[in-house]
Design a protein around this motif. Structure first.
Motif, short mmCIF file in Angstrom:
data_model
loop_
_atom_site.label_atom_id
_atom_site.label_comp_id
_atom_site.label_asym_id
_atom_site.label_seq_id
_atom_site.Cartn_x
_atom_site.Cartn_y
_atom_site.Cartn_z
N VAL A 351 0.69 -1.14 0.08
CA VAL A 351 0.00 0.08 -0.10
C VAL A 351 0.91 1.47 0.10
O VAL A 351 0.64 2.00 -0.90
CB VAL A 351 -0.83 -0.12 1.13
CG1 VAL A 351 -1.56 1.16 1.42
CG2 VAL A 351 -2.08 -1.04 1.16
N SER A 352 1.99 1.14 0.76
CA SER A 352 2.61 2.54 0.90
C SER A 352 3.54 2.57 -0.39
O SER A 352 3.87 3.85 -0.55
CB SER A 352 3.63 2.30 2.12
OG SER A 352 4.67 1.30 1.75
N GLN A 353 3.94 1.45 -1.12
CA GLN A 353 4.80 1.81 -2.27
C GLN A 353 3.84 2.00 -3.59
O GLN A 353 4.50 1.94 -4.62
CB GLN A 353 5.70 0.50 -2.64
CG GLN A 353 6.74 0.49 -1.49
CD GLN A 353 7.37 -0.90 -1.42
OE1 GLN A 353 7.04 -1.62 -1.84
NE2 GLN A 353 8.18 -1.02 -0.37
N SER A 354 2.39 2.05 -3.39
CA SER A 354 1.65 1.97 -4.55
C SER A 354 0.86 3.35 -4.53
O SER A 354 0.87 4.06 -3.64
CB SER A 354 0.53 1.09 -4.58
OG SER A 354 1.23 -0.09 -4.65
N SER A 355 0.34 3.95 -5.83
CA SER A 355 -0.14 5.08 -5.71
C SER A 355 -1.68 4.98 -4.89
O SER A 355 -2.49 3.93 -4.85
CB SER A 355 -0.78 5.28 -7.28
OG SER A 355 -1.74 6.37 -7.08
N THR A 356 -1.83 6.08 -3.89
CA THR A 356 -3.08 6.07 -3.05
C THR A 356 -4.09 7.17 -3.48
O THR A 356 -4.88 7.48 -2.81
CB THR A 356 -2.53 6.61 -1.74
OG1 THR A 356 -1.81 7.64 -1.82
CG2 THR A 356 -1.45 5.42 -1.19
#
Length: 402
Positions: A351-356
């Motif tokens: 989650v932290s390394q993907s687009s949010t």
């Protein structure tokens, strides 16, 4: 030239903001990873926990019914040439290899063994965290954010550690095997999975790692390594006696204990928990339900597409493999949740390394937030509500979380 200078000035001003954004290939954000990536604080903390745990382990090893006492007595039986499965106080449910491997550490008595075992489990925790950091963030050291999953699972980690349970050792071995596989070293990955399966049977489920991608060589190596490891005690024990230990001792004891342990109130397995909550008794229906549930979890995992080794989804696929392994077990003791350390870390890292941004990012945040909230509720349910509704709440949140 003036425009180029202005562009360079704008880039310099926006650099700190760029560091705060996360991407799959970019550097970790300065806003989170400002702490020094030095495991000294972690090692010091785990050393303090080790000092607090060892006295309890020493008391249990000498005269107790916890796991460390079972290991000690089984190893002493092996040293004396007897079967480790003849234990009237508490059944030994591990392969003979594990008791045989502990012989050098148990030869000096229960207290030195407790010190050795407590320190070893603490070292396995550090080892597992370092390997998980390599798997999820390509980092060879640790920072404060790497400890968040351990805090979520702290109750279960300490619960197993204080009993001398092997969950931390299995976690380290399994994660090291996954790291070897990610680096393309299939033989070493098969060896570490076989070693974990030589200590406790259920990690052999992770051979699906190779079966799912039709890697016949690595699958064959897991079977060969596991078989050879089980023959190691033949150095001291006669082959006929060793075979009797495996056939009559291990398999017979497990079959005898399984039914009673499935209905134990500490068992968090889904099917067994449902049977207990509705007042059902063990029998053919419980066995059938357990087998069908394990088959369903396995087939559901096998239908997933295997991501590439360099894909961001690879760790999520591995996380689902570990979760499927736990969900397929007929008996899940609370300390087995220690093995969820990698799945939780992998989910948070993805989650932290993907687009949010957008609906997809919102769904990811909601999923991880629900899992974390459920885990925290699960940790505190039995403490806040020390009654049967509290137990029901704990079982329900276990199911939701996993």
């Amino acid at each position: 030239a003036a425009r180029a200078a202005d562009d360079a000035s704008d880039a310099n001003r926006s650099a700190p903001m760029a560091c705060a954004n996360l991407s799959v290939t970019g550097a970790p954000p300065t806003i989170i990873f400002t702490c020094s990536r030095n495991p000294a604080l972690l090692i010091a903390s785990i050393t303090i926990l080790t000092c607090a745990t060892v006295p309890k382990l020493a008391r249990q090893a000498s005269d107790g019914t916890q796991d460390i006492a079972v290991y000690y007595r089984a190893s002493r039986q092996i040293s004396a040439g007897n079967s480790p499965y003849r234990n009237e106080r508490m059944a030994y449910l591990y392969p003979p290899l594990f008791a045989f491997a502990l012989k050098p550490s148990t030869s000096f008595g229960p207290v030195p063994f407790a010190v050795f075992w407590g320190v070893s489990l603490g070292a396995c925790w550090v080892w597992a965290l370092l390997v998980i950091a390599r798997l999820t963030s390509e980092s060879q050291t640790l920072c404060a954010m790497d400890l968040v999953p351990s805090l979520i699972l702290l109750r279960w980690i300490l619960n197993g550690w204080a009993r001398g349970q092997v969950a931390l050792l299995l976690l380290a071995l399994v994660c090291q095997g996954l790291l070897f596989d990610r680096n393309g070293r299939g033989a070493l990955a098969a060896l570490f999975i076989a070693i974990a399966g030589g200590i406790k049977i259920f990690p052999l489920y992770l051979a699906l790692l190779f079966i799912a991608r039709r890697d016949a060589t690595s699958t064959f190596l897991v079977a060969i390594f596991w078989t050879l490891l089980q023959l190691v005690p033949a150095i001291q024990i006669a082959p006929a006696q060793l075979w009797d230990m495996i056939q009559q001792g291990l398999l017979g004891t497990v079959a005898q204990q399984l039914g009673a342990q499935q209905l134990d109130w500490d068992n968090r397995a889904v099917v067994a928990s449902l049977f207990r909550m509705f007042g059902a008794h063990r029998g053919p229906l419980l066995t059938l339900g357990t087998v069908l549930w394990a088959a369903f979890c396995t087939l559901l995992f096998m239908r997933l597409k295997v991501p590439r080794r360099d894909s961001p989804e690879r760790n999520l696929w591995l996380a689902l493999l570990l979760v499927s392994m736990l969900m397929s077990c007929p008996v899940i003791w609370p300390h087995y949740f220690t093995l969820l350390l990698f799945p939780i870390t992998a989910s948070l890292a993805f989650v932290s390394q993907s687009s949010t941004t957008g609906a997809a990012g919102a769904r990811k945040i909601l999923l991880v937030g629900t899992a974390a909230a459920s885990a925290l509720l699960n940790i505190n349910a039995s403490w806040l509500l020390d009654t049967s509704p509290g137990d029901a709440m704990e079982y329900a949140t276990n199911v939701v979380f996993v």
